[in-house]
Write an enzyme that holds these catalytic residues in place. Structure first.
Site, mmCIF file in Angstrom:
data_model
loop_
_atom_site.group_PDB
_atom_site.id
_atom_site.type_symbol
_atom_site.label_atom_id
_atom_site.label_comp_id
_atom_site.label_asym_id
_atom_site.label_seq_id
_atom_site.Cartn_x
_atom_site.Cartn_y
_atom_site.Cartn_z
ATOM 1 N N ARG A 36 -8.060 -25.888 -25.050
ATOM 2 C CA ARG A 36 -6.040 -26.983 -25.049
ATOM 3 C C ARG A 36 -5.006 -26.394 -23.769
ATOM 4 O O ARG A 36 -4.346 -26.683 -24.212
ATOM 5 C CB ARG A 36 -5.956 -26.276 -26.311
ATOM 6 C CG ARG A 36 -7.030 -27.216 -27.630
ATOM 7 C CD ARG A 36 -6.550 -28.700 -27.793
ATOM 8 N NE ARG A 36 -7.285 -29.186 -28.751
ATOM 9 C CZ ARG A 36 -7.198 -29.322 -29.889
ATOM 10 N NH1 ARG A 36 -6.096 -28.963 -30.168
ATOM 11 N NH2 ARG A 36 -8.318 -29.383 -30.675
ATOM 12 N N ARG A 40 0.297 -30.630 -25.490
ATOM 13 C CA ARG A 40 1.533 -30.405 -26.342
ATOM 14 C C ARG A 40 2.383 -29.100 -26.132
ATOM 15 O O ARG A 40 3.423 -28.702 -26.003
ATOM 16 C CB ARG A 40 1.694 -30.758 -27.981
ATOM 17 C CG ARG A 40 1.522 -32.267 -28.423
ATOM 18 C CD ARG A 40 1.088 -31.361 -30.325
ATOM 19 N NE ARG A 40 0.197 -31.002 -30.204
ATOM 20 C CZ ARG A 40 -0.350 -30.265 -31.182
ATOM 21 N NH1 ARG A 40 -0.249 -31.164 -32.093
ATOM 22 N NH2 ARG A 40 -1.789 -29.734 -31.281
ATOM 23 N N ARG A 49 2.035 -38.753 -22.048
ATOM 24 C CA ARG A 49 1.863 -39.261 -23.287
ATOM 25 C C ARG A 49 3.027 -40.280 -24.502
ATOM 26 O O ARG A 49 2.409 -41.037 -24.777
ATOM 27 C CB ARG A 49 1.483 -38.313 -24.413
ATOM 28 C CG ARG A 49 -0.191 -37.715 -23.732
ATOM 29 C CD ARG A 49 -1.123 -38.549 -24.562
ATOM 30 N NE ARG A 49 -0.600 -39.304 -25.458
ATOM 31 C CZ ARG A 49 -0.845 -38.497 -27.068
ATOM 32 N NH1 ARG A 49 -1.593 -37.615 -26.876
ATOM 33 N NH2 ARG A 49 -0.684 -39.138 -28.117
ATOM 34 N N ASP A 85 -11.616 -36.098 -26.489
ATOM 35 C CA ASP A 85 -11.511 -34.918 -27.485
ATOM 36 C C ASP A 85 -13.103 -35.632 -28.481
ATOM 37 O O ASP A 85 -13.857 -35.902 -27.895
ATOM 38 C CB ASP A 85 -10.470 -35.889 -28.969
ATOM 39 C CG ASP A 85 -10.617 -35.277 -30.361
ATOM 40 O OD1 ASP A 85 -8.907 -33.936 -30.101
ATOM 41 O OD2 ASP A 85 -10.990 -35.334 -30.549
ATOM 42 N N TYR A 160 -15.806 -33.679 -40.072
ATOM 43 C CA TYR A 160 -14.356 -34.346 -40.282
ATOM 44 C C TYR A 160 -15.297 -36.139 -40.700
ATOM 45 O O TYR A 160 -14.731 -36.163 -41.071
ATOM 46 C CB TYR A 160 -14.510 -34.968 -38.478
ATOM 47 C CG TYR A 160 -13.165 -34.216 -38.054
ATOM 48 C CD1 TYR A 160 -12.715 -33.846 -38.371
ATOM 49 C CD2 TYR A 160 -14.015 -32.695 -36.858
ATOM 50 C CE1 TYR A 160 -11.001 -32.696 -37.872
ATOM 51 C CE2 TYR A 160 -13.264 -32.015 -36.353
ATOM 52 C CZ TYR A 160 -11.616 -31.777 -36.970
ATOM 53 O OH TYR A 160 -11.563 -31.044 -36.129
#
Ligand code: 1CP
Length: 353
Positions: A36, A40, A49, A85, A160
């Site tokens: 990652r 962010r 973004r 992703d 998921y």
């Protein structure tokens, strides 16, 4: 005058320190990258973004290229990882998936029955042209820095699909695994096929290493993992065929699964912060390299603590056949990016041969 040989910096991605460490070959210094590393923690990511949904960004080759390059430029890390992703193959296949800010992937119609498994749409390799465009652009920009391609492992993707979104216990997933063993196996087969298509597209366009993320496999017993999950993860790696790229296999909380995670066909086992790398080496055996394993929370502590923990990980990593320095899981969003840059520099300083 010293006649000691100067370490020769890598000149091609396929001969980079990352690839060499993954294969257990000598390196000029320990390679470092961060799971990652895009995202962010970087202000330049947040501004790029702004106004674009996560899954739209992942399907825009120019955005993927720019976001993937941002942490390489800023931190001087030894690898780029494609900005994408693990749920993207599901999206491209036509499933109703959204990545909700602050939550993560949410599935419109979760998989709860045998019929749901049968109805899952297949991923067509031809639909991944945008991804291959991004990879080719990246390879052209990256020069000698290797690009890591990745996919979600069948188990983690199944969590998921079955839960409908992020979950802690993955209880519904396990209940389905026990109650519907045939549908479970069929579901993981399908997810393995799609993960292999996703990885092949990236490698064929120029990625020189791959990482399979089985982030949530640590919730399983070794016996269940070995019987009901590992064969499907092995199928993903087998799906790479003759493509000669190192394979990294990562999960969180996998201390008891480490030998099995290696057996699925990995050159490198990713280790979280719970098991020190010297102990992980004993569990994994001498024929695989390790990646990890600084606790991402340490990066929120004071500089002296950061430095002490980085030194410890570097020292314990010397027990491994090859060591790729990384965190034990992804960068936390509150991380000061300057600390990441400092960690990359410190690892290089401590390990330059
Ligand atoms: O709006 C945003 O910025 C969304 C945050 C985000 C980002 C930046 C998500 C949503 N995914 C990503 C990118 C991403 N995902 C990468 C990019 C490359 C890099 O590492 O820099 C990678 C490799 C992933 C892989 C991924 N997605 C994993 C495996 C890695 C891990 O962290 O264990 C998992 C489990 C996901 C699902 C996912 N996607 C996004 C979130 C917040 C989550 C986790 C949700 C949960 O807790 O279950």
């Amino acid at each position: 005058m010293s006649l000691a040989p100067t370490p020769v910096p890598p000149t091609s991605p396929a001969d980079s320190d990352l690839v060499r460490a993954a294969r257990g070959l000598p390196v000029s210094r320990t390679p470092v990258w961060f799971m990652r590393q895009a995202g962010r923690s970087l202000p330049e990511y947040r501004s790029l973004r702004a106004g674009t949904a996560m899954l739209d960004a992942c399907q825009d080759p120019d955005m993927v290229t720019e976001i993937t390059l941002q942490p390489v430029r800023r931190h001087g890390v030894d690898a780029a990882i494609l900005f994408s992703d693990i749920v993207l193959p599901l999206v491209v296949a036509g499933m109703d998936v959204e990545i909700k800010p602050g939550i993560g992937p949410v599935i419109g119609k979760p998989v709860r029955t045998v019929a749901d498994v049968e109805a899952l749409p297949a991923l067509e390799p031809e639909a991944l042209g945008f991804l291959q465009t991004a990879v080719r652009q990246l390879v052209a920009e990256l020069g000698a820095t290797p690009l890591i391609g990745f996919a979600g492992a069948p188990f983690t993707l199944a969590t998921y699909l079955i839960e409908g979104g992020p979950s802690k216990e993955h209880a519904r997933t396990k209940a389905f695994m026990y109650a519907e063993p045939e549908a479970w196996s069929r579901l993981l087969d399908k997810l393995a096929v799609s993960a292999a298509i996703f990885l092949r597209a990236q490698v064929d366009a120029g990625a020189v290493a791959v990482q399979l993320f089985d982030s949530w496999a640590g919730v399983l017993s070794a016996a269940d993992y070995a019987e009901r999950v590992l064969p499907h993860s092995r199928a993903v790696f087998d799906g790479l065929g003759e493509r000669d790229v190192p394979r990294i296999h990562f999960g969180v909380g996998t201390g008891e699964l480490l030998p099995l995670i290696g057996d699925a066909g990995a050159d490198v086992v990713g280790v979280d912060w719970r098991i020190p790398l010297d102990e992980a080496t004993r569990r994994v055996g001498p024929h695989r390299s390790l990646q990890g394993n600084l606790d991402p929370a340490v990066l929120l502590a004071d500089r002296a603590t950061v430095d002490r923990e980085v030194r410890r990980v570097v020292e314990q990593g010397r027990a491994a056949r090859g060591h790729i320095f990384n965190l034990g899981h992804g960068v936390l969003p509150d991380t000061d990016p300057d600390v990441l840059t400092h960690v990359a520099e410190l690892v290089h300083e401590l390990t330059t041969r």
